[in-house]
Motif scaffolding. Structure first.
Motif, mmCIF file in Angstrom:
data_model
loop_
_atom_site.group_PDB
_atom_site.id
_atom_site.type_symbol
_atom_site.label_atom_id
_atom_site.label_comp_id
_atom_site.label_asym_id
_atom_site.label_seq_id
_atom_site.Cartn_x
_atom_site.Cartn_y
_atom_site.Cartn_z
ATOM 1 N N ASP A 123 0.724 -0.984 -0.031
ATOM 2 C CA ASP A 123 -0.070 -0.013 -0.137
ATOM 3 C C ASP A 123 1.095 1.324 -0.035
ATOM 4 O O ASP A 123 1.466 1.525 1.060
ATOM 5 C CB ASP A 123 -0.774 0.132 0.971
ATOM 6 C CG ASP A 123 -1.952 1.160 1.489
ATOM 7 O OD1 ASP A 123 -1.879 1.796 0.153
ATOM 8 O OD2 ASP A 123 -2.441 1.397 2.412
ATOM 9 N N GLY A 124 0.992 1.902 -1.157
ATOM 10 C CA GLY A 124 1.985 3.083 -1.136
ATOM 11 C C GLY A 124 3.492 2.446 -0.890
ATOM 12 O O GLY A 124 3.751 1.577 -1.593
ATOM 13 N N GLU A 125 3.840 3.002 -0.047
ATOM 14 C CA GLU A 125 5.447 2.481 0.237
ATOM 15 C C GLU A 125 5.552 1.165 1.182
ATOM 16 O O GLU A 125 6.503 0.901 1.521
ATOM 17 C CB GLU A 125 6.190 3.630 0.721
ATOM 18 C CG GLU A 125 6.650 4.693 -0.440
ATOM 19 C CD GLU A 125 7.051 3.905 -1.572
ATOM 20 O OE1 GLU A 125 8.542 3.112 -1.248
ATOM 21 O OE2 GLU A 125 6.944 4.078 -2.689
ATOM 22 N N ASN A 126 4.366 1.032 1.896
ATOM 23 C CA ASN A 126 4.294 0.247 2.945
ATOM 24 C C ASN A 126 3.915 -1.515 2.507
ATOM 25 O O ASN A 126 3.001 -1.603 1.629
ATOM 26 C CB ASN A 126 3.302 0.567 3.868
ATOM 27 C CG ASN A 126 3.772 2.059 4.387
ATOM 28 O OD1 ASN A 126 4.969 2.200 4.604
ATOM 29 N ND2 ASN A 126 2.739 2.907 4.649
ATOM 30 N N TRP A 127 4.400 -2.261 3.152
ATOM 31 C CA TRP A 127 4.030 -3.670 2.965
ATOM 32 C C TRP A 127 3.427 -4.148 4.069
ATOM 33 O O TRP A 127 3.698 -3.874 5.215
ATOM 34 C CB TRP A 127 5.394 -4.543 2.866
ATOM 35 C CG TRP A 127 6.282 -4.200 1.631
ATOM 36 C CD1 TRP A 127 7.246 -3.538 1.352
ATOM 37 C CD2 TRP A 127 5.895 -4.800 0.065
ATOM 38 N NE1 TRP A 127 7.742 -3.479 0.047
ATOM 39 C CE2 TRP A 127 6.854 -4.332 -0.501
ATOM 40 C CE3 TRP A 127 5.025 -5.758 -0.326
ATOM 41 C CZ2 TRP A 127 7.050 -4.719 -1.987
ATOM 42 C CZ3 TRP A 127 4.913 -6.109 -1.590
ATOM 43 C CH2 TRP A 127 5.917 -5.616 -2.370
ATOM 44 N N ASN A 128 2.458 -4.920 3.834
ATOM 45 C CA ASN A 128 1.386 -5.652 4.730
ATOM 46 C C ASN A 128 2.177 -7.105 4.947
ATOM 47 O O ASN A 128 2.069 -8.098 4.457
ATOM 48 C CB ASN A 128 -0.043 -5.920 4.484
ATOM 49 C CG ASN A 128 -0.844 -6.451 5.104
ATOM 50 O OD1 ASN A 128 -0.184 -6.939 6.441
ATOM 51 N ND2 ASN A 128 -2.031 -6.544 5.013
ATOM 52 N N MET A 129 3.173 -6.974 5.850
ATOM 53 C CA MET A 129 4.224 -8.232 5.962
ATOM 54 C C MET A 129 3.484 -9.435 6.619
ATOM 55 O O MET A 129 3.914 -10.532 6.246
ATOM 56 C CB MET A 129 5.359 -7.743 6.851
ATOM 57 C CG MET A 129 6.473 -7.030 6.255
ATOM 58 S SD MET A 129 6.861 -7.822 4.466
ATOM 59 C CE MET A 129 7.632 -9.308 4.998
ATOM 60 N N PRO A 130 2.522 -8.974 7.578
ATOM 61 C CA PRO A 130 1.838 -10.310 8.193
ATOM 62 C C PRO A 130 0.957 -11.049 7.126
ATOM 63 O O PRO A 130 1.191 -12.296 6.899
ATOM 64 C CB PRO A 130 0.761 -9.493 9.233
ATOM 65 C CG PRO A 130 1.541 -8.382 9.525
ATOM 66 C CD PRO A 130 2.128 -7.721 8.413
ATOM 67 N N ALA A 131 0.454 -10.297 5.980
ATOM 68 C CA ALA A 131 -0.404 -10.976 4.837
ATOM 69 C C ALA A 131 0.736 -11.558 4.111
ATOM 70 O O ALA A 131 0.248 -12.951 3.557
ATOM 71 C CB ALA A 131 -1.151 -9.940 4.004
ATOM 72 N N PHE A 173 9.882 -12.153 -4.286
ATOM 73 C CA PHE A 173 9.769 -10.931 -3.159
ATOM 74 C C PHE A 173 10.794 -10.422 -2.877
ATOM 75 O O PHE A 173 11.136 -8.889 -3.148
ATOM 76 C CB PHE A 173 9.361 -11.602 -1.811
ATOM 77 C CG PHE A 173 9.059 -10.718 -0.489
ATOM 78 C CD1 PHE A 173 7.983 -9.846 -0.708
ATOM 79 C CD2 PHE A 173 10.031 -10.255 0.471
ATOM 80 C CE1 PHE A 173 7.730 -8.915 0.217
ATOM 81 C CE2 PHE A 173 9.957 -9.697 1.376
ATOM 82 C CZ PHE A 173 8.871 -8.741 1.267
ATOM 83 N N THR A 174 12.214 -10.852 -2.940
ATOM 84 C CA THR A 174 13.412 -10.341 -2.647
ATOM 85 C C THR A 174 13.837 -9.459 -3.878
ATOM 86 O O THR A 174 14.471 -8.182 -3.785
ATOM 87 C CB THR A 174 14.453 -11.316 -2.389
ATOM 88 O OG1 THR A 174 14.351 -12.136 -1.407
ATOM 89 C CG2 THR A 174 15.729 -10.690 -2.022
ATOM 90 N N TRP A 175 13.469 -9.994 -4.941
ATOM 91 C CA TRP A 175 13.725 -9.340 -6.484
ATOM 92 C C TRP A 175 12.964 -8.160 -6.218
ATOM 93 O O TRP A 175 13.441 -6.870 -6.639
ATOM 94 C CB TRP A 175 13.407 -10.126 -7.397
ATOM 95 C CG TRP A 175 13.155 -9.354 -8.644
ATOM 96 C CD1 TRP A 175 14.369 -8.985 -9.695
ATOM 97 C CD2 TRP A 175 12.237 -9.366 -9.595
ATOM 98 N NE1 TRP A 175 13.931 -8.270 -10.540
ATOM 99 C CE2 TRP A 175 12.603 -8.626 -10.766
ATOM 100 C CE3 TRP A 175 10.827 -9.640 -9.591
ATOM 101 C CZ2 TRP A 175 11.703 -8.158 -11.857
ATOM 102 C CZ3 TRP A 175 9.828 -9.127 -10.672
ATOM 103 C CH2 TRP A 175 10.519 -8.999 -11.587
ATOM 104 N N LEU A 176 11.647 -7.986 -5.835
ATOM 105 C CA LEU A 176 10.730 -6.968 -6.134
ATOM 106 C C LEU A 176 11.242 -5.691 -4.698
ATOM 107 O O LEU A 176 11.203 -4.725 -4.862
ATOM 108 C CB LEU A 176 9.200 -7.249 -5.472
ATOM 109 C CG LEU A 176 8.520 -7.716 -6.847
ATOM 110 C CD1 LEU A 176 7.274 -8.568 -6.395
ATOM 111 C CD2 LEU A 176 8.278 -6.841 -7.674
ATOM 112 N N THR A 177 11.692 -6.327 -3.441
ATOM 113 C CA THR A 177 11.864 -5.255 -2.622
ATOM 114 C C THR A 177 13.117 -4.863 -2.391
ATOM 115 O O THR A 177 13.507 -3.594 -1.916
ATOM 116 C CB THR A 177 11.457 -6.066 -1.055
ATOM 117 O OG1 THR A 177 12.124 -7.380 -1.212
ATOM 118 C CG2 THR A 177 9.921 -6.320 -1.003
#
Ligand code: SF4
Length: 384
Positions: free
Chosen positions: A71-79, A100-104
């Motif tokens: 969401d914007g710059e924030n990741w919903n890490m629990p999800a 995930f690593t590639w994207l982040t």
């Protein structure tokens, strides 16, 4: 989503560490280089295009699933963690994690086609794969691949142009040496002529070329030839990147047989540096305008790096300044570097006092040259 896993091959060039990895072929079609231990136990296969496309679909699906938690710059890490945990296998989780690593943390605009020589694939298949990457992963701006020199020489200009147009941006190629004598010694299965023809075709098509050389791989016997003939290839090809990988004979490799047969004597660490100096001194800045780099810990002087059309005098003077240091200072830096010190000799003072004292003690007291080289080799073994 039907398929949860995609294949991941064993290696990629260091400069592609942040790229997504797409396995298009498996292993190496040549597999005979004497120094290489990578694929010796595995046979080469091309993968069916339909299978590779399914892998691309799986990557695209994981990308969509993962980005749905942003969401914007924030990741919903629990999800993200819940989704990861619910995947059906460890392999699926590994693939999800890679995307995930590639994207982040990686370069979400780059993909590297594995394994050792993807360019051996029929051009129409490669075109289909490259086009499908562009279609399913439109955020990708850079597609790169490995290609052996003798394969590169066989591909037509027309095919290269088509590949460039489809979106192939860069080819990495392990030339290792420009000397035919050295290429024969290490059983590279290619020639200087093929290196020049292949390299020129790649460049003429507008595809970037990154070539790798191994100073020291011809041993003391062919050191001059290795430096001079390699410089000749660089001048003739004018590659975008030259990447140096100082050669260290690896225990268990077939190079041990070459040495046992009396055809190869490993140079000392300093002799290899002198060979690098000779190679750089023979590059013609009017012909080679790309960048040369020492971007691997195995190189003694990582600062030897620059634009070949401008920085050769600086690089030579930098090497000469190091060579002019008192013997003990050189030895101290050599040892520190081989133990993993990541900076240049001018920064040696930054080491902990106790580490410096330990290094100085070893550098002073390992008097026997053979013992000294063995000591350095033992540390270098960790990096090769
Ligand atoms: S071409 Fe590359 S991967 Fe294949 S054997 Fe030679 S060095 Fe190894």
């Amino acid at each position: 989503m039907e398929q949860h896993v995609f294949q991941i091959g064993p290696i990629r060039p260091p400069s592609e560490a942040n790229s997504l990895l797409l396995r298009v072929t498996e292993n190496c079609p040549w597999n005979k280089c004497k120094f290489c231990m990578l694929y010796k136990k595995n046979d080469f296969h091309t993968r069916p295009v339909a299978e590779v496309k399914k892998d691309i679909d799986t990557m695209a699906n994981y990308r969509d699933m993962i980005l749905a938690h942003k969401d914007g710059e924030n990741w919903n890490m629990p999800a993200v963690q819940k989704e990861y945990a619910e995947l059906p296998s460890d392999e699926a989780r590994m693939c999800y994690q890679m995307v995930f690593t590639w994207l982040t943390e990686g370069d979400s605009q780059a993909i590297f086609l594995q394994d050792a020589n993807t360019m051996v694939l029929r051009t129409e298949w490669l075109l289909e794969i490259v086009s499908y990457v562009r279609e399913r992963l439109p955020e990708i701006k850079r597609i790169t691949s490995y290609g052996r020199a003798n394969t590169l020489a066989k591909i037509s200009e027309e095919d290269y142009r088509a590949l460039r147009q489809a979106g192939l941006d860069r080819i990495h190629s392990g030339y290792e040496s420009g000397s035919d004598k050295v290429l024969q010694l290490i059983c590279k299965g290619t020639t200087q002529e093929e290196q020049i023809i292949g390299g020129r075709k790649v460049r003429d098509a507008g595809i970037e070329l990154s070539i790798y050389f191994m100073p020291g791989v011809g041993g003391r016997e062919l050191s001059d030839d290795n430096a001079l003939e390699t410089a000749k290839v660089i001048n003739a090809v004018d590659p975008d990147f030259v990447r140096l990988r100082t050669f260290v004979l690896r225990t268990g490799s077939l190079m041990e047989e070459v040495r046992a047969a009396g055809n190869y004597t490993e140079e000392t660490d300093m002799e290899k540096l002198l060979e690098i100096r000779k190679l750089i001194a023979n590059i013609d800045p009017a012909k080679a305008r790309g960048r040369i780099t020492s971007d691997h810990i195995i190189n003694l002087l990582q600062e030897v790096s620059g634009d070949m059309d401008q920085d050769i005098p600086w690089m030579l003077s930098y090497i000469d300044q190091f060579l002019a240091l008192p013997e003990l200072e050189k030895r101290k830096y050599q040892l520190a570097r081989r133990m993993g010190f990541p900076l240049d000799w001018k920064q040696l003072y930054r080491l902990k006092e106790s580490d410096l004292a330990y290094i100085e003690d070893l550098a002073k007291n390992t008097v026997d040259e053979k013992q000294w080289e063995t000591l350095l080799h033992r540390y270098m073994d960790r990096y090769i």
